[in-house]
Write a protein that holds these residues in place. Structure first.
Motif, mmCIF file in Angstrom:
data_model
loop_
_atom_site.group_PDB
_atom_site.id
_atom_site.type_symbol
_atom_site.label_atom_id
_atom_site.label_comp_id
_atom_site.label_asym_id
_atom_site.label_seq_id
_atom_site.Cartn_x
_atom_site.Cartn_y
_atom_site.Cartn_z
ATOM 1 N N THR A 1 -10.513 7.676 -4.089
ATOM 2 C CA THR A 1 -9.155 8.018 -4.496
ATOM 3 C C THR A 1 -9.171 8.320 -5.991
ATOM 4 O O THR A 1 -10.078 7.926 -6.720
ATOM 5 N N HIS B 1 0.795 -1.225 0.000
ATOM 6 C CA HIS B 1 0.000 0.000 0.000
ATOM 7 C C HIS B 1 0.831 1.280 0.000
ATOM 8 O O HIS B 1 0.285 2.366 -0.109
ATOM 9 N N GLY C 1 -5.581 -0.752 -4.499
ATOM 10 C CA GLY C 1 -6.394 0.447 -4.354
ATOM 11 C C GLY C 1 -7.022 0.545 -2.979
ATOM 12 O O GLY C 1 -7.142 1.632 -2.412
ATOM 13 N N PHE C 2 -7.426 -0.601 -2.424
ATOM 14 C CA PHE C 2 -7.948 -0.645 -1.058
ATOM 15 C C PHE C 2 -6.885 -0.133 -0.090
ATOM 16 O O PHE C 2 -7.170 0.687 0.787
ATOM 17 N N ASP D 1 -12.310 1.984 0.362
ATOM 18 C CA ASP D 1 -12.103 1.808 -1.071
ATOM 19 C C ASP D 1 -13.471 1.864 -1.744
ATOM 20 O O ASP D 1 -14.107 0.848 -1.998
ATOM 21 N N CYS E 1 -15.009 -1.768 -3.208
ATOM 22 C CA CYS E 1 -14.332 -3.043 -2.998
ATOM 23 C C CYS E 1 -15.357 -4.171 -3.077
ATOM 24 O O CYS E 1 -16.353 -4.180 -2.342
ATOM 25 N N ASP F 1 -8.445 0.478 -11.084
ATOM 26 C CA ASP F 1 -9.890 0.623 -10.890
ATOM 27 C C ASP F 1 -10.628 0.475 -12.231
ATOM 28 O O ASP F 1 -10.380 -0.449 -12.971
ATOM 29 N N SER G 1 -6.200 3.681 -0.482
ATOM 30 C CA SER G 1 -7.297 4.447 0.121
ATOM 31 C C SER G 1 -7.151 4.509 1.637
ATOM 32 O O SER G 1 -7.332 5.566 2.257
#
Length: 421
Positions: A135, A99, A119-120, A131, A208, A173, A123
């Protein structure tokens, strides 16, 4: 050809002074050279490459050509090719969802074969938010660039036996919008160091899938296909524009596209298969179906795809309470091991939030002990006495390890060699 020209020249210069017999000999020799040259050209075109050359370039193992050596995707291609060619293929390639630059450096230091920028995770770690499409590309680009720089710096600073930096797959994403957004997303993350970029079929803004379950919204099949086609087109355009100076080296297409579908809960398993087959037909380098509901579904999907197609399974270990058969307590869906994932025929085993879960767990335990909290209550009840000193069982790295991880040893060596003010 030079021999043939010499013979013709000899025929011209000898002319009528030569006997008929000598001219016939020269003509016969010229014809023999022509036939030999023709046979060589034909045989070189019609003879298939030897098995040794096929195994060297990976054409019998990988569905795509080898990327040119200076591309970020070359390391990912090589990692998967070597894994498929070795005894290690009995287990899938572990893919940690990092991350930030620090988590990436730690996993790279311990030999991670590849990394996934979640991405989770971004965020949560960068902004402290869910997520859920909040973002943006600028933030993902910044973290991608920091991660790429950190793992490359780690590789170059290891003076004993510098390992190559692990290739980085980045969560793209949905592409953050329409065609123009997709073009910018792919080119921006490629420039930042992504070896591959995942693009999914949720409606923007996305959520998510594991957290939202059946509440996520999915685009229809044609929109999903067009989104992946747009990502591949954006990649190809960027590749052609940026790497014309390396035209003699170009084989593969640069940054890979990971075509992901999240449609399982919204449209069913049959739709998962149809979308993945279309993604494969388009030429996406990695196929990734999120949140399938059983081992049988994963196996059926793998069986429908080309055996050479690179595939990925993503899982979330929801807690440490895992029983003996690998199933999380109270969960119907199994948690597969690296060996089980390989047995299903998948290459990459993504645990997208495991590092973040461990960081949250460690920080939570540290905060409780440091502040003297005995509960998780928001009203801060249950306060106990505290000395501010962290003791077991709370996990804490030695300060010397922290200095090593962030690069103080390298900095001190540089300052010693170049004591400039």
């Amino acid at each position: 050809m030079n021999i043939l020209l010499g013979i013709i020249h000899q025929m011209i210069t000898t002319g009528r002074q030569a006997s008929c017999r000598w001219q016939l000999i020269l003509v016969a020799l010229a014809a023999a050279v022509l036939m030999s040259s023709k046979f060589t050209c034909v045989s070189s075109l019609s003879t298939p490459p030897s098995s040794s050359s096929s195994s060297t370039d990976g054409s019998t193992i990988m569905p795509m050509p080898r990327p040119y050596p200076r591309s970020a995707s070359h390391a990912l291609y090589s990692t998967i090719l070597q894994h498929r060619s070795s005894a290690q293929s009995s287990s899938a390639i572990p893919l940690a969802g990092i991350h930030d630059a620090l988590s990436a450096k730690i996993f790279a230091h311990h030999g991670a074969p590849a990394l996934f920028l979640s991405g989770f995770g971004v965020s949560a770690s960068l902004l402290g938010i869910p997520d859920a499409g909040m973002t943006n590309l600028v933030e993902m680009e910044m973290v991608t660039r920091n991660v790429y720089s950190a793992v490359r710096g780690l590789s170059s600073s290891n003076q004993d036996a510098p390992p190559p930096p692990p290739p980085l797959i980045v969560d793209g994403d949905t592409g953050y919008g329409g065609a123009s957004n997709m073009l910018r997303t792919i080119s921006t993350l490629s420039r930042a160091g992504a070896a591959a970029i995942s693009i999914e079929d949720q409606i923007f803004p996305k959520k998510c899938t594991i957290a939202a379950g059946s509440k996520i919204q999915i685009v229809n099949r044609e929109e999903a296909v067009e989104r992946v086609r747009g990502a591949i087109g954006a990649r190809d355009l960027y590749y052609e524009q940026q790497h014309q100076q390396h035209s003699n080296e170009l084989c593969g297409k640069g940054t890979w596209i990971v075509a992901r579908t999240d449609c399982r809960m919204a449209y069913g398993f049959d739709e998962v298969i149809e979308r993945c087959l279309r993604f494969e037909e388009l030429g996406a380098e990695i196929i990734y179906a999120e949140n399938l509901q059983s081992v049988e579904e994963y196996q059926q999907l793998r069986d429908r795809l080309d055996s050479r197609t690179v595939t990925m399974i993503a899982q979330v270990q929801e807690s440490l309470n895992v029983d003996n058969d690998g199933t999380g307590a109270g969960k119907k869906k199994p948690l597969l091991t690296l060996q089980e994932i390989a047995e299903l025929g998948y290459d990459l085993a993504l645990f997208g939030v495991t590092p973040l879960q461990c960081v949250v767990g460690a920080l939570d335990a540290t905060a409780k002990q440091f502040l003297g909290r005995s509960t998780d209550d928001d009203d801060h009840q249950g306060v106990t006495s505290t000395t501010g000193i962290i003791t077991p069982p709370t996990a804490m790295a030695d300060f010397s390890d922290v200095k090593r991880v962030v690069g103080f040893d390298e900095l001190e060596r540089f300052e010693s060699e170049f004591p400039c003010n």
